[in-house]
Design a protein around this motif. Sequence first.
Motif, PDB file in Angstrom:
ATOM      1  N   LEU A 220      81.479  12.504 -22.424  1.00  0.00           N
ATOM      2  CA  LEU A 220      80.925  13.276 -23.356  1.00  0.00           C
ATOM      3  C   LEU A 220      81.258  12.881 -24.680  1.00  0.00           C
ATOM      4  O   LEU A 220      82.530  12.591 -24.862  1.00  0.00           O
ATOM      5  CB  LEU A 220      81.769  14.660 -23.334  1.00  0.00           C
TER       6      LEU A 220
ATOM      7  N   VAL B  17      81.635  13.274 -28.307  1.00  0.00           N
ATOM      8  CA  VAL B  17      81.942  14.586 -29.282  1.00  0.00           C
ATOM      9  C   VAL B  17      81.992  14.131 -30.643  1.00  0.00           C
ATOM     10  O   VAL B  17      82.686  13.246 -30.923  1.00  0.00           O
ATOM     11  CB  VAL B  17      82.980  15.203 -28.669  1.00  0.00           C
TER      12      VAL B  17
ATOM     13  N   ASP C 165      80.509  17.100 -32.970  1.00  0.00           N
ATOM     14  CA  ASP C 165      80.533  18.085 -33.793  1.00  0.00           C
ATOM     15  C   ASP C 165      81.803  18.635 -34.266  1.00  0.00           C
ATOM     16  O   ASP C 165      82.936  18.537 -33.442  1.00  0.00           O
ATOM     17  CB  ASP C 165      80.064  19.199 -32.499  1.00  0.00           C
TER      18      ASP C 165
ATOM     19  N   VAL D 110      83.710  21.564 -32.204  1.00  0.00           N
ATOM     20  CA  VAL D 110      84.217  21.173 -31.049  1.00  0.00           C
ATOM     21  C   VAL D 110      85.565  20.553 -31.404  1.00  0.00           C
ATOM     22  O   VAL D 110      86.607  20.821 -30.552  1.00  0.00           O
ATOM     23  CB  VAL D 110      83.162  20.403 -30.197  1.00  0.00           C
TER      24      VAL D 110
ATOM     25  N   PHE E 185      98.104  18.271 -25.431  1.00  0.00           N
ATOM     26  CA  PHE E 185      97.138  19.678 -25.193  1.00  0.00           C
ATOM     27  C   PHE E 185      97.083  19.825 -23.881  1.00  0.00           C
ATOM     28  O   PHE E 185      97.333  19.290 -22.998  1.00  0.00           O
ATOM     29  CB  PHE E 185      96.023  19.351 -25.884  1.00  0.00           C
TER      30      PHE E 185
ATOM     31  N   ASN F  38      94.937  20.607 -20.958  1.00  0.00           N
ATOM     32  CA  ASN F  38      93.788  20.376 -20.674  1.00  0.00           C
ATOM     33  C   ASN F  38      92.784  21.213 -20.195  1.00  0.00           C
ATOM     34  O   ASN F  38      91.537  21.074 -20.540  1.00  0.00           O
ATOM     35  CB  ASN F  38      93.941  19.369 -19.162  1.00  0.00           C
TER      36      ASN F  38
ATOM     37  N   ALA G 154      86.699  24.022 -24.020  1.00  0.00           N
ATOM     38  CA  ALA G 154      85.825  23.448 -25.457  1.00  0.00           C
ATOM     39  C   ALA G 154      84.860  22.754 -25.056  1.00  0.00           C
ATOM     40  O   ALA G 154      83.752  22.709 -25.879  1.00  0.00           O
ATOM     41  CB  ALA G 154      86.715  23.014 -26.204  1.00  0.00           C
ATOM     42  N   LEU G 155      84.798  21.968 -24.306  1.00  0.00           N
ATOM     43  CA  LEU G 155      83.532  21.077 -23.983  1.00  0.00           C
ATOM     44  C   LEU G 155      82.851  21.618 -22.780  1.00  0.00           C
ATOM     45  O   LEU G 155      81.918  20.926 -22.044  1.00  0.00           O
ATOM     46  CB  LEU G 155      84.038  19.749 -23.415  1.00  0.00           C
ATOM     47  N   ASN G 156      83.032  22.745 -22.059  1.00  0.00           N
ATOM     48  CA  ASN G 156      82.371  23.466 -21.083  1.00  0.00           C
ATOM     49  C   ASN G 156      82.210  22.636 -19.904  1.00  0.00           C
ATOM     50  O   ASN G 156      81.186  22.670 -19.163  1.00  0.00           O
ATOM     51  CB  ASN G 156      80.779  23.642 -21.641  1.00  0.00           C
TER      52      ASN G 156
ATOM     53  N   PRO H  49      82.653  21.682 -15.982  1.00  0.00           N
ATOM     54  CA  PRO H  49      82.782  22.461 -15.060  1.00  0.00           C
ATOM     55  C   PRO H  49      84.232  22.104 -14.168  1.00  0.00           C
ATOM     56  O   PRO H  49      84.643  21.264 -14.339  1.00  0.00           O
ATOM     57  CB  PRO H  49      81.537  21.891 -13.840  1.00  0.00           C
TER      58      PRO H  49
END
Lengths: 255, 255
Positions: free
Chosen positions: B68, B70, B72, B75, B168, B170, B176-178, B180
């Motif tokens: 991912l 990232v 943004d 996010v 943090f 997990n 936050a990153l959607n 699955p």
Amino acid sequence: MDATPDCLLPAVALPAAECRGVYEAILTRRDTRGEFLPDPVPDEVLSRLLVAAHHAPSVGFMQPWSFLVVRDPAVRKTVHDAFLKAHAEAALMFPEDKQDIYRSLKLEGIMEAPVNICVTCDRDRAGPVVIGRTHIRTMDLYSSVCAVQNLWLAARAEGLGVGWVSIFDNGVVQRALNIPQRVIPIAYLCVGKIRGYHPKPELEAAGWLPRLPLDQLIHFDQWGNDTADGGLLDRLRADQRAVNEGEFLTDRLPK
Amino acid sequence: MDATPDCLLPAVALPAAECRGVYEAILTRRDTRGEFLPDPVPDEVLSRLLVAAHHAPSVGFMQPWSFLVVRDPAVRKTVHDAFLKAHAEAALMFPEDKQDIYRSLKLEGIMEAPVNICVTCDRDRAGPVVIGRTHIRTMDLYSSVCAVQNLWLAARAEGLGVGWVSIFDNGVVQRALNIPQRVIPIAYLCVGKIRGYHPKPELEAAGWLPRLPLDQLIHFDQWGNDTADGGLLDRLRADQRAVNEGEFLTDRLPK
């Protein structure tokens, strides 16, 4: 040399040949099973591989790894017997049409490789509270895996082969090597000089599974969003094509 | 090119400069937190880092990783807030005399780095039965860690910095990153150009923990047997001394 902001080392790319070496080791590294030669690994080479492993990143700088250098044929036979037992169990787990292929695959070089190395993780290495492991408990295991990958890439740079054997009951290995309970065996590696490197991973060449298209493994900002950055995806496809055609190292790196 | 025994690639060491590049990347790689520059990472560089990651070893060739990318700020702020919460919780877990030091350490560059990359592991990527994962269930997680280390070393070769943030919950990152449920976030990396590399790991330089003597991490055939191979141990001590004195790359590698 103290690590003050005034004495940072310059953040520039390695010279072209050195940079290419990193990518070449990464792209041509293989999991070696059937190509080991009996020649001993010289101490000076084995030492450099262990130095590479020891300079892996580790959570909270805990350096949780230890390295068991296993040459004793009796110890290796115990591990190999554990492999044979698990391998037979594993074959029955696959769909019937894949069992014969599975059984035909050469999956380890425990007895043929001149040396085996077991990389472990001592979860108590730096006391109970470790910077960076407070919320994700597996971070120390991951540190030891980074050490494995460093060792593997250094071995490729040195022209050696490494095979990671994971088909056995880890408890058997733990007992065979007399590893204390608090210490986790992370990787059992076969290491040595070899007849050569397979051009592709053996499971790919055997048609077991294909190399996945890298551009389909990328998400932008959130899982499932694969359209935000066409420039990167185009570049990824071109790079992957160059890898497949053996042109990545010559055509896609900075000169 | 089929992977038959007849077309193995020669198992020779990389040329001296390329081989040195591998060791140089390994020895000078750092976990970067406070030195990120805002400059964007060019697509061509980011693509090469992802190619390096994608060519990591994976159990049963399952290639369980996704990436991912990232950028943004919203996010990233969610992830950074999760870090701040966990960081405050973590400080209280240390002995009182270490809490102030802990709080003074810069441990992430989530907002400052131009790009974050979350490396994941899809445990269902290749179906329920995977070669090499039948008896050790964590092997797929370890494959994704190997991808992280490949990316990290390639970034060092390119002159970039990478920092692995693990402080943090997990689950917050997963939401936050959607991502699955079947997919595990393995590493949250901050990536970018940087002001420079610290000569030593920051926790070592700060006196938090020392570099462990490598020769004390070696066992022969069985845990606790550290006397069987004086030649290797002597060599290890000399190599480690050369690393400490900045002479390993010039004095200890094959010419």
